[in-house]
Design a protein around this motif. Sequence first.
Motif, PDB file in Angstrom:
ATOM      1  N   ARG A  62       5.147  -7.493  -0.995  1.00 50.63           N
ATOM      2  CA  ARG A  62       5.372  -6.219  -0.231  1.00 50.63           C
ATOM      3  C   ARG A  62       3.362  -5.563  -1.052  1.00 50.63           C
ATOM      4  O   ARG A  62       2.648  -5.093   0.131  1.00 50.63           O
ATOM      5  CB  ARG A  62       5.750  -4.654  -1.304  1.00 50.63           C
ATOM      6  N   TYR A  63       2.617  -6.317  -1.615  1.00 50.38           N
ATOM      7  CA  TYR A  63       1.470  -5.371  -2.168  1.00 50.38           C
ATOM      8  C   TYR A  63       0.506  -6.511  -1.207  1.00 50.38           C
ATOM      9  O   TYR A  63      -0.594  -5.621  -0.886  1.00 50.38           O
ATOM     10  CB  TYR A  63       0.834  -6.152  -3.499  1.00 50.38           C
ATOM     11  N   ARG A  64       1.185  -7.911  -0.813  1.00 49.64           N
ATOM     12  CA  ARG A  64       0.434  -8.593  -0.009  1.00 49.64           C
ATOM     13  C   ARG A  64       0.351  -7.848   1.658  1.00 49.64           C
ATOM     14  O   ARG A  64      -0.036  -7.810   2.282  1.00 49.64           O
ATOM     15  CB  ARG A  64       1.200  -9.806   0.160  1.00 49.64           C
ATOM     16  N   LEU A  65       1.543  -7.428   2.452  1.00 50.76           N
ATOM     17  CA  LEU A  65       2.285  -7.535   2.796  1.00 50.76           C
ATOM     18  C   LEU A  65       1.262  -5.910   3.094  1.00 50.76           C
ATOM     19  O   LEU A  65       0.500  -5.198   4.057  1.00 50.76           O
ATOM     20  CB  LEU A  65       3.681  -6.430   3.656  1.00 50.76           C
ATOM     21  N   TYR A  66       1.399  -4.896   2.453  1.00 49.00           N
ATOM     22  CA  TYR A  66       0.507  -4.123   2.380  1.00 49.00           C
ATOM     23  C   TYR A  66      -0.919  -3.679   3.123  1.00 49.00           C
ATOM     24  O   TYR A  66      -1.410  -3.162   3.392  1.00 49.00           O
ATOM     25  CB  TYR A  66       1.020  -2.200   1.465  1.00 49.00           C
ATOM     26  N   ALA A  67      -2.074  -5.193   1.992  1.00 48.10           N
ATOM     27  CA  ALA A  67      -2.885  -5.131   1.951  1.00 48.10           C
ATOM     28  C   ALA A  67      -3.464  -5.190   3.164  1.00 48.10           C
ATOM     29  O   ALA A  67      -3.759  -5.274   3.719  1.00 48.10           O
ATOM     30  CB  ALA A  67      -3.357  -6.906   0.673  1.00 48.10           C
ATOM     31  N   ASP A  68      -2.353  -6.374   3.541  1.00 50.63           N
ATOM     32  CA  ASP A  68      -2.438  -7.105   5.229  1.00 50.63           C
ATOM     33  C   ASP A  68      -2.576  -5.330   6.094  1.00 50.63           C
ATOM     34  O   ASP A  68      -3.688  -5.773   7.760  1.00 50.63           O
ATOM     35  CB  ASP A  68      -1.750  -8.015   5.734  1.00 50.63           C
ATOM     36  N   GLU A  69      -1.697  -4.770   6.159  1.00 47.47           N
ATOM     37  CA  GLU A  69      -1.745  -3.757   6.783  1.00 47.47           C
ATOM     38  C   GLU A  69      -2.717  -3.501   6.665  1.00 47.47           C
ATOM     39  O   GLU A  69      -3.915  -1.773   7.132  1.00 47.47           O
ATOM     40  CB  GLU A  69      -0.026  -2.765   6.381  1.00 47.47           C
ATOM     41  N   PHE A  70      -2.991  -2.409   6.090  1.00 50.71           N
ATOM     42  CA  PHE A  70      -4.282  -1.766   5.588  1.00 50.71           C
ATOM     43  C   PHE A  70      -5.876  -2.175   6.526  1.00 50.71           C
ATOM     44  O   PHE A  70      -6.425  -1.845   6.846  1.00 50.71           O
ATOM     45  CB  PHE A  70      -4.695  -1.662   3.658  1.00 50.71           C
ATOM     46  N   ILE A  71      -5.897  -3.163   6.407  1.00 50.12           N
ATOM     47  CA  ILE A  71      -6.391  -4.434   7.030  1.00 50.12           C
ATOM     48  C   ILE A  71      -6.777  -4.409   8.075  1.00 50.12           C
ATOM     49  O   ILE A  71      -7.478  -4.168   8.906  1.00 50.12           O
ATOM     50  CB  ILE A  71      -7.011  -5.436   6.515  1.00 50.12           C
ATOM     51  N   ARG A  72      -5.632  -4.978   8.864  1.00 51.66           N
ATOM     52  CA  ARG A  72      -5.503  -4.955  10.453  1.00 51.66           C
ATOM     53  C   ARG A  72      -5.035  -3.907  10.589  1.00 51.66           C
ATOM     54  O   ARG A  72      -5.819  -3.686  11.907  1.00 51.66           O
ATOM     55  CB  ARG A  72      -4.273  -5.912   9.915  1.00 51.66           C
ATOM     56  N   ASN A  73      -4.023  -3.276  10.642  1.00 55.64           N
ATOM     57  CA  ASN A  73      -4.245  -2.332  10.912  1.00 55.64           C
ATOM     58  C   ASN A  73      -4.887  -1.500  11.109  1.00 55.64           C
ATOM     59  O   ASN A  73      -5.261  -0.228  11.943  1.00 55.64           O
ATOM     60  CB  ASN A  73      -2.571  -1.677  10.886  1.00 55.64           C
ATOM     61  N   HIS A  74      -5.643  -0.448   9.999  1.00 51.67           N
ATOM     62  CA  HIS A  74      -6.362   1.155   9.515  1.00 51.67           C
ATOM     63  C   HIS A  74      -7.907   0.308   9.610  1.00 51.67           C
ATOM     64  O   HIS A  74      -8.982   1.206   9.231  1.00 51.67           O
ATOM     65  CB  HIS A  74      -5.906   0.857   8.536  1.00 51.67           C
ATOM     66  N   GLY A  75      -8.285  -1.172   9.696  1.00 48.36           N
ATOM     67  CA  GLY A  75      -9.366  -1.509   9.772  1.00 48.36           C
ATOM     68  C   GLY A  75     -10.548  -0.950   7.716  1.00 48.36           C
ATOM     69  O   GLY A  75     -11.131  -1.208   7.638  1.00 48.36           O
ATOM     70  N   ARG A  88      -1.531  -9.263  -8.057  1.00 49.80           N
ATOM     71  CA  ARG A  88      -3.061  -9.920  -7.688  1.00 49.80           C
ATOM     72  C   ARG A  88      -2.869 -11.031  -7.194  1.00 49.80           C
ATOM     73  O   ARG A  88      -3.638 -10.897  -5.911  1.00 49.80           O
ATOM     74  CB  ARG A  88      -3.828  -9.418  -9.322  1.00 49.80           C
ATOM     75  N   LYS A  89      -2.624 -11.540  -7.460  1.00 50.44           N
ATOM     76  CA  LYS A  89      -2.923 -12.795  -7.013  1.00 50.44           C
ATOM     77  C   LYS A  89      -1.837 -13.184  -5.498  1.00 50.44           C
ATOM     78  O   LYS A  89      -2.110 -14.043  -5.064  1.00 50.44           O
ATOM     79  CB  LYS A  89      -1.509 -14.531  -7.888  1.00 50.44           C
ATOM     80  N   ALA A  90      -0.816 -12.575  -5.575  1.00 48.46           N
ATOM     81  CA  ALA A  90      -0.287 -12.077  -3.764  1.00 48.46           C
ATOM     82  C   ALA A  90      -0.985 -11.714  -2.965  1.00 48.46           C
ATOM     83  O   ALA A  90      -1.013 -11.948  -1.374  1.00 48.46           O
ATOM     84  CB  ALA A  90       0.970 -11.167  -3.684  1.00 48.46           C
ATOM     85  N   VAL A  91      -1.919 -10.634  -3.348  1.00 51.32           N
ATOM     86  CA  VAL A  91      -3.504 -10.270  -2.494  1.00 51.32           C
ATOM     87  C   VAL A  91      -5.067 -11.485  -2.048  1.00 51.32           C
ATOM     88  O   VAL A  91      -5.508 -11.479  -1.349  1.00 51.32           O
ATOM     89  CB  VAL A  91      -3.690  -8.753  -2.947  1.00 51.32           C
ATOM     90  N   MET A  92      -4.841 -12.079  -3.488  1.00 51.58           N
ATOM     91  CA  MET A  92      -6.530 -12.744  -2.952  1.00 51.58           C
ATOM     92  C   MET A  92      -6.311 -13.083  -2.031  1.00 51.58           C
ATOM     93  O   MET A  92      -7.350 -12.845  -1.285  1.00 51.58           O
ATOM     94  CB  MET A  92      -5.675 -13.465  -4.567  1.00 51.58           C
ATOM     95  N   PRO A  93      -5.343 -13.542  -1.544  1.00 53.02           N
ATOM     96  CA  PRO A  93      -5.677 -15.165   0.155  1.00 53.02           C
ATOM     97  C   PRO A  93      -6.068 -13.626   1.259  1.00 53.02           C
ATOM     98  O   PRO A  93      -6.980 -14.329   2.212  1.00 53.02           O
ATOM     99  CB  PRO A  93      -4.671 -15.854   0.353  1.00 53.02           C
TER     100      PRO A  93
END
Length: 385
Positions: A62-75, A88-93
């Motif tokens: 969920r950390y990874r998915l929310y990080a991706d959401e912040f970046i892709r959906n909200h810029g 942290r390691k899930a969000v890193m890539p």
Amino acid sequence: MVSHPDQPQIGLLFSETGVTADIERSQRYGALLAIEQLNRQGGVAGQPIQALARDPGGDPDRYRLYADEFIRNHGIRLLVGCYMSHTRKAVMPVVERTDALLCYPTPYEGFEYSPNIIYGGPAPNQNSAPLAAYLIRHYGERVVFIGSDYIYPRESNHVMRHLYRQHGGTVLEEIYIPLYPSDEDLARAVDLIVKAQADVVFSTVVGTGTAELYRAIARRYGDAPRPRIASLTTSEAEIAKMGSEVAEGHVVVAPYFSSIDTPASREFVRACNAFFPEDVSITAWTEAAYCQTLMLGRAMQAAQGWRVEQVQPELYRQRLDAPQGPIWVEQQNNHSHLTSRIAEIDSRGTFQVRWQSPEPIRPDPYVVVHNLDDWSASMGEGSHR
């Protein structure tokens, strides 16, 4: 192509639920306090900074998915968050692939570098090395390791094992328990601790298991002398859960404790008490999240923008007079110069600082030098404050 928001925004990845919710809530409110203060100073380019928060519930996916959401959906490419290392390691890539920036306000096991992560908690040379020297000097050379069963405790114990062996210490046992330990898990662990007859228990148990472990050890020993428990992560939040009578006498190393009696610390505590809900504790990791967010915001102000390529160079130029003392980021490795303090918990559950580094320690995430001799000269009784 990742878009950019038309106003300054920071994404917050701290869990409101799950095994580490107590400590991550303290981090979340520390970050929100920094944003509130930045906005009182005018925000960025005349616009208030907006915080967008999600609750990953301690789940790395969920950390990874929310990080991706912040970046892709909200810029939003400026993020603050994560506590456990596997989050942290899930969000890193995600942040590396999108050239985003994660500020990580938590102690961790070291041996990592990402150009897209700013490490705001202590590396092993800023907490494990001074703690090992202090424990061996003051409590004895025989130690048992106990940790939660994931990467941070295992790697931290690997470093601490080298430190103890170099100084002539002995590691008697290395025990791991689940992130959500059962009564049987705790009973088996305490049996091993009692059998080992160690001078010190070095604990890298995190989250709700921390208070449960301390209580289990206190129950087992009763009125008999019990080994000191030493930790890199136990904070005011865990003490509130276990009670001061259980916590008394145990040892923690961290850059900051809310009991530090300096003008900067007193002002920080006052601001937190005015801003936080009553059930949120002020911890070292509150201060880390506050400081990282404040430095990130000041870098945005200096850049007059919020694109990573504008903000990151300015972040390296920031020097913050933080509640713990001066903080700045080492551009060579993206880790932070931090003060080290070792405290014992008194009968009121308050951290009493017994030793602190004379100045902020340069981060060495790879612990190139395991030698404790550098610490021994400043750890005699004369500096045992």
